[in-house]
Design a protein around this motif. Structure first.
Motif, PDB file in Angstrom:
ATOM      1  N   GLU A 108       0.833  -1.206   0.000  1.00 32.00           N
ATOM      2  CA  GLU A 108       0.000   0.000   0.000  1.00 32.00           C
ATOM      3  C   GLU A 108       0.865   1.251   0.000  1.00 32.00           C
ATOM      4  O   GLU A 108       0.568   2.230  -0.696  1.00 32.00           O
ATOM      5  N   HIS A 127      -5.592   3.143  -1.896  1.00 30.33           N
ATOM      6  CA  HIS A 127      -6.485   2.427  -2.816  1.00 30.33           C
ATOM      7  C   HIS A 127      -5.744   1.507  -3.773  1.00 30.33           C
ATOM      8  O   HIS A 127      -6.360   0.841  -4.602  1.00 30.33           O
ATOM      9  N   LEU A 138      -7.096  -2.538  -4.278  1.00 29.27           N
ATOM     10  CA  LEU A 138      -7.298  -3.324  -3.076  1.00 29.27           C
ATOM     11  C   LEU A 138      -8.425  -4.319  -3.303  1.00 29.27           C
ATOM     12  O   LEU A 138      -9.262  -4.144  -4.191  1.00 29.27           O
ATOM     13  N   GLU A 142     -11.990  -1.853  -2.699  1.00 24.62           N
ATOM     14  CA  GLU A 142     -12.148  -1.009  -1.530  1.00 24.62           C
ATOM     15  C   GLU A 142     -10.998  -0.009  -1.414  1.00 24.62           C
ATOM     16  O   GLU A 142      -9.959  -0.145  -2.045  1.00 24.62           O
ATOM     17  N   HIS A 143     -11.194   0.985  -0.589  1.00 24.92           N
ATOM     18  CA  HIS A 143     -10.152   1.946  -0.272  1.00 24.92           C
ATOM     19  C   HIS A 143     -10.412   2.475   1.134  1.00 24.92           C
ATOM     20  O   HIS A 143     -11.497   2.294   1.687  1.00 24.92           O
ATOM     21  N   ARG A 144      -9.419   3.101   1.704  1.00 28.65           N
ATOM     22  CA  ARG A 144      -9.606   3.712   3.014  1.00 28.65           C
ATOM     23  C   ARG A 144      -8.787   4.993   3.096  1.00 28.65           C
ATOM     24  O   ARG A 144      -7.774   5.139   2.397  1.00 28.65           O
ATOM     25  N   ARG A 233      -9.916  -0.004  11.480  1.00 28.23           N
ATOM     26  CA  ARG A 233     -10.049   0.855  10.299  1.00 28.23           C
ATOM     27  C   ARG A 233      -8.687   1.326   9.810  1.00 28.23           C
ATOM     28  O   ARG A 233      -8.431   1.401   8.601  1.00 28.23           O
ATOM     29  N   GLY A 236      -6.980  -1.593   8.097  1.00 27.65           N
ATOM     30  CA  GLY A 236      -7.701  -2.166   6.968  1.00 27.65           C
ATOM     31  C   GLY A 236      -8.096  -3.612   7.182  1.00 27.65           C
ATOM     32  O   GLY A 236      -8.262  -4.368   6.218  1.00 27.65           O
TER      33      GLY A 236
END
Length: 278
Positions: A108, A127, A138, A142-144, A233, A236
């Motif tokens: 990442e 992402h 991902l 998804e992404h964060r 969170r 991930g």
């Protein structure tokens, strides 16, 4: 590397439980449990396809005894140790700080581009995952978004000075995605060795890998009162249960704190001598 050299020229009819067991046992003497299990899984899948195609009556890999995976204790750096490692890491100092405070996986971080960082809001959009020299989204698309400490963002700003939004923050020497540093003879192992050399005997510097910096981020977050959902969170993880499974040892102090709070609140209402044994 492990399946093809041994099995590529073997007739399916010659693959038996005993030959597979002998192969995995020999491989276990040279490689770790994870490698053995992965290699066995590859051969298992091939033989399973052969069963479905009616070329084998049963899967000879089924029931083979495999070496157990022994979970190693997580290694955590203190804040001072993290900073010392960053200072010894040269142009990768900001990468060490980011891994050790925000908890990104190596891929990442390696896939981050300048435009993924919001320097004013101190946030990073994660992402992409760079593995094996290539990059992919991902899992599940998804992404964060991660909030980053100001001093880490300041170091990132210095790192990306003069770069365009689409450029990698930490490119490899050839301009591609940066691969994880090797355990030996890498910029990280060199930085760790220098930290170990200057560390006090009363506080030895541990041997750490890039993934241990992710553990460090979890440890620092929890020691600063982050609850399990926040850590989940940040890292991930799919669930808080997974976070607790990996970092249960870091929440031991919380158990003591809860007991102490109960003693100060509910405990003071308890009247001794009520005859519970009656």
């Amino acid at each position: 590397m492990h399946v093809e050299p041994v099995w590529a020229r073997t007739q399916l009819s010659a693959v038996s439980y005993s030959t597979v067991q002998a192969w995995t046992s020999e491989l276990a003497q040279r490689r770790g449990a994870k490698v053995v299990r992965y290699a066995h899984g590859v051969l298992y899948g091939i033989c399973e396809d052969a069963v479905r195609d009616s070329r084998l009556a049963s899967n000879p890999c089924r029931g083979v005894k495999l070496p157990p995976i022994v979970k190693k204790p997580n290694v955590y750096l203190t804040g001072d140790q993290l900073h010392a490692l960053a200072r010894e890491s040269g142009r990768y100092g900001s990468l060490v700080l980011l891994l050790g405070t925000a908890g990104l996986r190596w891929g990442e971080a390696a896939g981050l581009r300048v435009g993924d960082v919001d320097f004013l809001r101190r946030k990073i959009l994660v992402h992409k995952n760079a593995t094996g020299g290539s990059v992919e989204s991902l899992k599940g698309g998804e992404h964060r978004t991660l909030a980053v400490a100001k001093y880490v963002v300041d170091e990132l700003a210095t790192t990306v000075a003069g770069k365009g939004r689409d450029e990698l923050i930490w490119p490899s020497s050839t301009g591609g995605y940066l691969r994880p540093p090797a355990t030996h003879d890498s910029w990280l192992s060199g930085a760790v060795a220098r930290c170990q050399k200057t560390a006090a005997q009363s506080d030895p510097f541990p041997r750490v890998t890039a993934h241990d910096l992710r553990h460090t981020a979890a440890s620092l977050a929890i020691s600063n009162s982050a609850n399990v959902k926040v850590v989940q969170r940040m890292l991930g993880h799919k669930s808080a249960a997974m976070t607790l499974d990996v970092y249960a040892d870091l929440f031991d102090d919380d158990l003591v704190a809860v007991a102490d709070k109960l003693d100060r609140s509910v405990g003071k209402l308890w009247a001794p001598g009520l005859g519970l044994d009656a």
